[in-house]
Design an enzyme around this catalytic site. Structure first.
Site, mmCIF file in Angstrom:
data_model
loop_
_atom_site.group_PDB
_atom_site.id
_atom_site.type_symbol
_atom_site.label_atom_id
_atom_site.label_comp_id
_atom_site.label_asym_id
_atom_site.label_seq_id
_atom_site.Cartn_x
_atom_site.Cartn_y
_atom_site.Cartn_z
ATOM 1 N N SER A 154 37.339 3.362 -1.566
ATOM 2 C CA SER A 154 37.103 4.577 -0.713
ATOM 3 C C SER A 154 38.188 5.479 -0.844
ATOM 4 C CB SER A 154 36.880 3.977 0.598
ATOM 5 O OG SER A 154 36.384 4.944 1.502
ATOM 6 N N ASP A 207 25.557 2.178 1.320
ATOM 7 C CA ASP A 207 26.712 2.419 2.047
ATOM 8 C C ASP A 207 26.700 3.580 2.658
ATOM 9 O OD1 ASP A 207 29.200 3.800 2.449
ATOM 10 O OD2 ASP A 207 29.960 3.062 0.539
ATOM 11 N N HIS A 221 29.790 -0.389 2.240
ATOM 12 C CA HIS A 221 31.027 -0.030 2.294
ATOM 13 C C HIS A 221 32.177 -1.062 2.505
ATOM 14 C CE1 HIS A 221 33.367 3.699 1.298
ATOM 15 N NE2 HIS A 221 34.439 3.452 2.485
HETATM 16 C C1 LIG Z 1 38.908 -3.765 5.719
HETATM 17 C C2 LIG Z 1 38.026 -2.467 5.678
HETATM 18 O O1 LIG Z 1 36.721 -2.856 6.174
HETATM 19 O O2 LIG Z 1 38.334 -1.544 5.478
HETATM 20 C C3 LIG Z 1 37.937 -0.355 5.302
HETATM 21 C C4 LIG Z 1 36.656 -0.127 6.559
HETATM 22 C C5 LIG Z 1 36.103 1.262 6.181
HETATM 23 C C6 LIG Z 1 36.415 2.070 5.586
HETATM 24 C C7 LIG Z 1 36.150 3.612 5.486
HETATM 25 C C8 LIG Z 1 34.976 3.928 6.298
HETATM 26 C C9 LIG Z 1 36.866 4.490 4.560
HETATM 27 C C10 LIG Z 1 37.913 4.074 3.815
HETATM 28 O O3 LIG Z 1 38.541 4.982 2.994
HETATM 29 O O4 LIG Z 1 38.464 2.801 3.905
HETATM 30 C C11 LIG Z 1 37.717 1.923 4.587
HETATM 31 C C12 LIG Z 1 38.287 0.582 4.613
#
Ligand SMILES: CC(=O)Oc1ccc2c(C)cc(=O)oc2c1
Length: 280
Positions: A148, A226, A259
């Protein structure tokens, strides 16, 4: 470097270290997995893992399930934090999860008050590898991966430094940050309102710019369930840019995956195998 903890895992060692960073002007914590080969005195290549929003050095190490394959392949993994940390570090005035602490976006900020500490691009691409290679039994063969926001970080750091990283991979990367809400907010805050300055940290733009001979191969996995896919991630823009630039690139849409780290843990072995081809 101060050793904070160590645990034996998969025949190797997981360690956490803290050190004073010149770039971020604060103490930084990172985690490292060293396979058994490294501890026998054989320098091993390193995969740098960049985590996403809200994460720190611990999420990947605890949740990805990467140690067994990394151990078999003889690859070390280094996971830095996602931003500077501490009482003195300015955060988002609105305390949101997508800017400030835990959301450094792997750029060198130019805007006050973030410019003093939010220098994550230089920290990850330069200061950290120099430190790791001076103090740990690793070689100078490097790969970079992330999730991400960290997938965006891996793409831009790999593309901006084609001779320093052998290969690049990402899960669900923010592919075209100049054109999505997370990226627009972060780049405005860290880099200012003039969007021409943002292009230096946009993977699609960097792919179109790269005219050199060295093109580190890129692997991307993306879940089609996602929730952030359409508005924030835009892997098709990355695929188009890679195609136009004749850059070695594979995007796999994985049916039903979201995601989360459930997705990452399902496919992390194939990313490690991908990098191992180029690190040997
Ligand atoms: C541990 C975990 O679940 O990490 C996580 C959750 C959500 C997100 C979102 C929404 C964006 C991102 O850049 O990283 C991320 C990491």
């Amino acid at each position: 470097m101060e050793l904070l903890s160590e645990n034996k895992v998969a025949g190797g060692w997981h360690r956490r270290y803290q050190h004073d960073s010149l770039n971020t002007q604060c103490k930084m914590t990172f985690a490292v997995f060293l396979p058994e080969q490294a501890l026998r005195g054989q320098p091993v290549p390193v995969l740098y893992w960049l985590s996403g929003l809200t994460c720190n050095d611990e999420n990947f190490m605890q949740k990805a399930g990467a140690f067994k394959r990394a151990s078999e392949l003889g690859i070390a993994i280094v996971a830095p934090d996602t931003s500077p940390r501490g009482e003195a570090i300015p955060d988002d005035p609105e305390n949101s999860y997508d800017f400030g602490l835990g959301a450094g976006f792997y750029v060198n900020a130019t805007q006050a008050p973030y410019d003093k500490h939010y220098q994550m691009y230089s920290y990850v691409s330069d200061e950290l590898p120099t430190l790791i290679e001076a103090h740990l039994p690793v070689s100078d063969k490097r790969a970079i991966a992330g999730h991400s926001m960290g997938g965006h970080g891996a793409l831009i750091i790999g593309l901006k430094n084609p001779t320093r990283y052998q290969s690049i991979s990402a899960f669900s990367p923010i592919s075209n940050p100049v054109d999505c809400p997370w990226g627009k907010k972060a780049f405005t805050g860290y880099l200012g309102a003039d969007s021409t300055a943002w292009q230096a940290y946009d993977a699609c733009h960097l792919l179109r710019q790269n005219e050199g001979d060295k093109k580190a191969p890129i692997l991307v996995d993306q879940g089609d369930a996602d929730q952030f896919l359409t508005e924030q991630l835009k892997p098709e823009a990355l695929e188009q840019a890679a195609l136009a630039a004749d850059h070695p690139f594979t995007l796999t849409m994985q049916p039903g995956y979201d995601h989360s780290y459930f997705f990452i843990s399902t496919f992390i072995d194939s990313h490690l195998d991908f990098h191992a081809q180029y690190l040997k």
